[in-house]
Write an enzyme that holds these catalytic residues in place. Structure first.
Site, PDB file in Angstrom:
ATOM      1  CD  GLU A 101       9.454  -7.695  -1.828  1.00 52.40           C
ATOM      2  OE1 GLU A 101       9.975  -7.848  -0.454  1.00 52.40           O
ATOM      3  OE2 GLU A 101       8.582  -8.146  -2.265  1.00 52.40           O
ATOM      4  CG  LEU A 104       7.557  -4.225  -0.935  1.00 51.80           C
ATOM      5  CD1 LEU A 104       7.500  -3.086   0.140  1.00 51.80           C
ATOM      6  CD2 LEU A 104       6.836  -5.578  -0.218  1.00 51.80           C
ATOM      7  CB  ALA A 105       3.613  -7.032  -5.037  1.00 50.36           C
ATOM      8  CD  GLU A 106       6.238 -10.175  -0.525  1.00 50.45           C
ATOM      9  OE1 GLU A 106       4.838  -9.411  -0.778  1.00 50.45           O
ATOM     10  OE2 GLU A 106       6.921  -9.661  -0.076  1.00 50.45           O
ATOM     11  N   PRO A 132       1.785 -13.819   1.010  1.00 44.86           N
ATOM     12  CG  PRO A 132       2.208 -11.417   1.149  1.00 44.86           C
ATOM     13  CD  PRO A 132       2.644 -12.924   1.689  1.00 44.86           C
ATOM     14  CG  HIS A 142      12.126 -10.568   9.662  1.00 47.73           C
ATOM     15  ND1 HIS A 142      11.157  -9.966  10.316  1.00 47.73           N
ATOM     16  CD2 HIS A 142      12.594 -10.011   8.604  1.00 47.73           C
ATOM     17  CE1 HIS A 142      11.132  -8.774   9.803  1.00 47.73           C
ATOM     18  NE2 HIS A 142      11.702  -8.607   8.696  1.00 47.73           N
TER      19      HIS A 142
HETATM   20  C1  LIG Z   1       5.080  -8.868   2.576  1.00 50.78           C
HETATM   21  C2  LIG Z   1       6.687  -8.557   2.871  1.00 50.78           C
HETATM   22  N1  LIG Z   1       7.518  -8.451   1.932  1.00 50.78           N
HETATM   23  C3  LIG Z   1       8.802  -7.969   2.215  1.00 50.78           C
HETATM   24  C4  LIG Z   1       8.953  -7.520   3.478  1.00 50.78           C
HETATM   25  C5  LIG Z   1      10.502  -6.919   3.711  1.00 50.78           C
HETATM   26  N2  LIG Z   1      10.506  -5.458   3.816  1.00 50.78           N
HETATM   27  C6  LIG Z   1      10.339  -4.755   5.088  1.00 50.78           C
HETATM   28  S1  LIG Z   1      10.434  -3.416   4.825  1.00 50.78           S
HETATM   29  C7  LIG Z   1      10.394  -3.364   3.113  1.00 50.78           C
HETATM   30  C8  LIG Z   1      10.161  -2.198   2.188  1.00 50.78           C
HETATM   31  C9  LIG Z   1       8.947  -1.191   2.706  1.00 50.78           C
HETATM   32  O1  LIG Z   1       8.904  -0.113   2.056  1.00 50.78           O
HETATM   33  P1  LIG Z   1       7.761   0.969   2.419  1.00 50.78           P
HETATM   34  O2  LIG Z   1       6.485   0.003   2.208  1.00 50.78           O
HETATM   35  O3  LIG Z   1       7.913   2.150   1.454  1.00 50.78           O
HETATM   36  O4  LIG Z   1       8.192   1.583   3.867  1.00 50.78           O
HETATM   37  P2  LIG Z   1       9.235   2.161   4.581  1.00 50.78           P
HETATM   38  O5  LIG Z   1      10.179   1.067   5.164  1.00 50.78           O
HETATM   39  O6  LIG Z   1      10.013   2.914   3.570  1.00 50.78           O
HETATM   40  O7  LIG Z   1       8.564   2.877   5.567  1.00 50.78           O
HETATM   41  C10 LIG Z   1      10.369  -4.518   2.735  1.00 50.78           C
HETATM   42  C11 LIG Z   1      10.626  -5.168   1.426  1.00 50.78           C
HETATM   43  C12 LIG Z   1       7.855  -7.474   4.470  1.00 50.78           C
HETATM   44  N3  LIG Z   1       8.348  -6.746   5.688  1.00 50.78           N
HETATM   45  N4  LIG Z   1       6.716  -7.944   4.153  1.00 50.78           N
END
Ligand SMILES: Cc1ncc(C[n+]2csc(CCOP(=O)(O)OP(=O)(O)O)c2C)c(N)n1
Lengths: 355, 332
Positions: B35, B64-66, B95, B135
């Site tokens: 990601e 976005l998918a582990e 995940p 985190h």
């Molecule tokens: C399972 C997981 N993987 C990675 C992250 C790190 N992370 C935090 S916010 C984010 C992006 C999220 O994007 P979106 O779902 O579009 O929501 P937005 O922040 O744009 O509101 C990531 C990759 C996380 N919080 N949880």
């Protein structure tokens, strides 16, 4: 597919009504309430960004630009409904009655920040992406089994739709006909990844087809369409007709978090230009002006009241005192296990030595 | 050092980037995926510049998918590529746990070596940088308990490059954990060329006869500080070990050290119960029981979720706690 899920709109960018479906319900009172709540959300957000810059709170996750999506959808909730926000949905939680002080405390890194006011069914912000969709489904399913007419709303971003939990949440809700509204805010980015790299489908609403539930695509910067369509979905859920997936297309002007640098992956000039066309607050202000409902003195008065409320919340946050390390030990279980108790005792002994 | 090795001063995170770039230049089959690893260069900049150099086909911004990232990496690895998958934070690996536990770690044994999974999973972890909730989890023990996967944790820039290159070259899956606190805490001279630090070998950072201090990742700096202070304050001389690999562990180094000192303190920030420190204790029992002059002590995080940042310092082991344990052990 895109044509099967057209973007619904009531108020266009110039604040002109382009769809009269709900016009009779668009009263001056409601309109002004929507405006005030959006303004409040924005002022809270800007205050938080400032507090972060001054080092008075830690990393913060801004949502400016997404006020219509968050406020319009949360205003339809009634006492007893459940809300499952992410880390970005303070506009929604604030509108549903979360305390501004605790929201500030959350970003100051205080455990108290996860605690909603008594009787408010607001879950702590979901930090792992998409995990909360299943909680919302479970809570709604419980209401259904208890025979109430309460339901859940759950917030998530476009990135979240890639996770397995998104699909499992929709599937469970669909199988059990759970009274849950899946409220997606598609702000175009998951941190740096634009929607086109996240998914090939042109809309998020169309994903509802796979679960045989309604999917609706909205202009998420138009608070009227957000409010009335979410209300419709929630009413449907209350009547026992099951879940709905709503995609609110919106835009976030600022960084992903205050620790992120959007200039690495996004044209900053475009973000600025977008304000003219997408700013939900400006749009409603234009409408209020067109209708003759808007007076600068009214806005000034509202702003003053909100400023006072927020300043008070900041004061309360800062008067809250140091964070309580014992919170770490005393809430792991109802009754601490011996290992937690031993560690707590050792901790207390150490702290005493230090003073 | 007879032939001059060209070096540059790098932070640990820069050394990690350098390791990937060094290997990707040599081998077309190495991919980096995760990601925000592409245009953004990763949220910690660990992949900064890689997309620009190697292109979007080799440095891939995934959905976005582990579970998706690890599951597809398994398929890629079984079929001719060498993926380096980045988890944005270790706290978000859950995940993907299913994919790692049920597949990555046992495909070699299930197929009697017909299929293998030469992949690296990189993940920043650990508390102390004021990151938001979840985190900062330090859950290395979940993976040392997982048969079929190696677990590597560098604590400085030099080791990071050498260990990451060794991990990429390893024919089996390696979980490469990067302590966030060490990313930019210091710079070291790092050779520009390719070199490896052997997986499974720890390092002795300081010689001492009184007691053995053992840690990994961000806690290495903590035991170094404690060792220095306790020598000045109490005249106690510590043997200081950085394990560098948690699975397989450097049994010989630990045994050799504790057989000399007869005492040990193990420090980790993960919760004590089920923590990797317990394996170190068992190992010492197995190899060196009759040499020991005092019970082995552990200084660990608590059996609580890593708390929010306003109180995370109360969670983390620090030099004072370590010194207390040293004194109790030496005076036993
Ligand atoms: C399972 C997981 N993987 C990675 C992250 C790190 N992370 C935090 S916010 C984010 C992006 C999220 O994007 P979106 O779902 O579009 O929501 P937005 O922040 O744009 O509101 C990531 C990759 C996380 N919080 N949880």
């Amino acid at each position: 597919m895109e044509t099967q899920f057209p973007m619904k709109q009531i108020l266009n960018e110039d604040g002109i009504v382009v769809n009269s479906e709900y016009e009779s319900q668009m009263t001056e009172e409601l309109t002004k309430e929507l405006y005030v709540m959006m303004l409040r959300a924005r002022m809270f957000d800007r205050k938080s960004v400032n507090l972060q810059r001054q080092g008075r709170i830690g990393t913060y996750v801004p949502f400016e630009g997404q006020e219509a999506a968050q406020v319009g959808s949360s205003l339809v909730l009634e006492e007893g409904d459940w809300m499952f926000p992410t880390y970005r949905d303070h506009g929604a939680t604030l509108t549903y009655g979360h305390s501004a002080r605790n929201l500030f405390l959350y970003w100051k890194g205080y455990p108290m920040g996860c605690v909603p006011p008594e009787g408010k069914n607001i879950f702590p912000p979901a930090v792992p992406i998409a995990s909360q969709l299943l909680h919302a489904t479970g809570a709604a399913w419980a209401e259904q089994m208890k025979g109430t007419d309460r339901g859940s709303i759950v917030y998530f971003g476009d990135g979240a739709t890639s996770e397995g939990d998104f699909h499992e949440g929709l599937n469970f809700a669909s199988v059990y006909n759970a009274p849950v509204v899946f409220f997606n805010q598609n702000n175009g980015f998951a941190i740096s990844v634009p929607t086109e790299k996240q998914m090939k489908s042109k809309t998020i609403a169309q994903k509802a087809v796979a679960y045989d539930i309604p999917g609706v695509r909205l202009d998420g910067n138009d608070i009227f369409v957000v409010y009335f369509e979410t209300k419709k979905a929630m009413d449907r859920a209350r009547r026992g007709e099951g879940p709905t997936l709503i995609e609110a297309v919106t835009y976030r002007y600022g960084a992903h978090t205050t620790a992120d640098d959007p200039s690495k992956y996004r044209d900053q000039e475009e973000s600025k230009r977008r304000r003219e066309t997408t700013d939900p607050l400006l749009r409603l202000e234009r409408y209020l002006q067109n209708k003759g409902y808007f007076e600068e003195s009214w806005k000034a008065q509202v702003e003053e009241e909100i400023t006072k409320e927020i300043e008070k919340a900041v004061e309360d946050m800062e008067a809250y005192g140091p964070a309580e390390p014992s919170d770490m030990f005393t809430h792991v279980f109802e009754t601490p296990t011996w290992s937690v108790q031993d560690q707590y005792d050792a901790f207390k002994a150490r702290v005493k030595e230090e003073v | 050092m007879s032939t001059a090795v060209k070096t540059q001063k790098l932070t640990m995170v820069q050394a990690i980037t350098d390791a990937m770039a060094t290997m990707m230049r040599e081998h077309d089959d190495i991919l980096v995926l995760g990601e925000d690893v592409g245009k953004n260069g990763g949220v910690f900049r660990a992949t900064d510049g890689l997309e620009a150099e190697f292109g979007e086909k080799r440095v891939i911004d995934t959905p976005l998918a582990e579970s998706g990232i690890i599951g597809t990496s398994i398929g890629l690895a079984m079929n001719g590529f060498r993926p380096i998958a980045e988890m944005q934070f270790l706290g978000f690996i859950y995940p993907a746990f299913n994919q790692i536990m049920t597949h990555a770690s046992r495909i070699r044994s299930r197929t009697l070596g017909t299929f293998t999974v030469p992949m690296v999973i990189r993940a920043p972890f650990g508390a102390g940088v004021r990151a938001p909730e979840i985190h900062s989890d330090s859950v290395e023990a979940l993976f040392t308990h997982m048969p079929g996967i190696k677990v590597v944790i560098p604590s400085n820039a030099y080791d990071a490059k050498g260990l990451l290159i060794a991990s990429i070259e390893d024919p089996d899956p390696v979980l490469f954990l990067e302590p966030m606190r060490c990313y930019r805490s210091h710079k070291l001279e790092v050779p520009e060329e390719k070199y490896t630090v052997e997986i499974g070998k720890g390092a002795r950072l300081q010689e001492g006869d009184d007691i053995t201090l053992i840690a990994w990742g961000a806690m290495v700096d903590v035991i170094k500080k404690a060792a220095k202070e306790i020598e000045e304050e109490e005249g106690i001389h510590c043997d200081v070990l950085d394990l560098r690999t948690l699975y397989p562990m450097d049994r010989d180094l630990i045994a050799e050290s504790v057989q000399k000192t007869g005492r040990a303190v193990i420090v980790h920030e993960a919760p004590g119960t089920g923590g990797v420190g317990n394996d170190v204790v068992s190992l010492i029992n197995d190899t060196s029981f009759l040499y020991m002059r005092a019970p082995i002590k552990r200084v660990t995080g608590h059996d609580t979720p890593v708390p929010m940042c306003a109180i995370e310092d109360d969670y983390l082991p620090n030099a004072d706690r370590v010194k207390q344990a040293i004194i109790e052990t030496v005076r036993f």
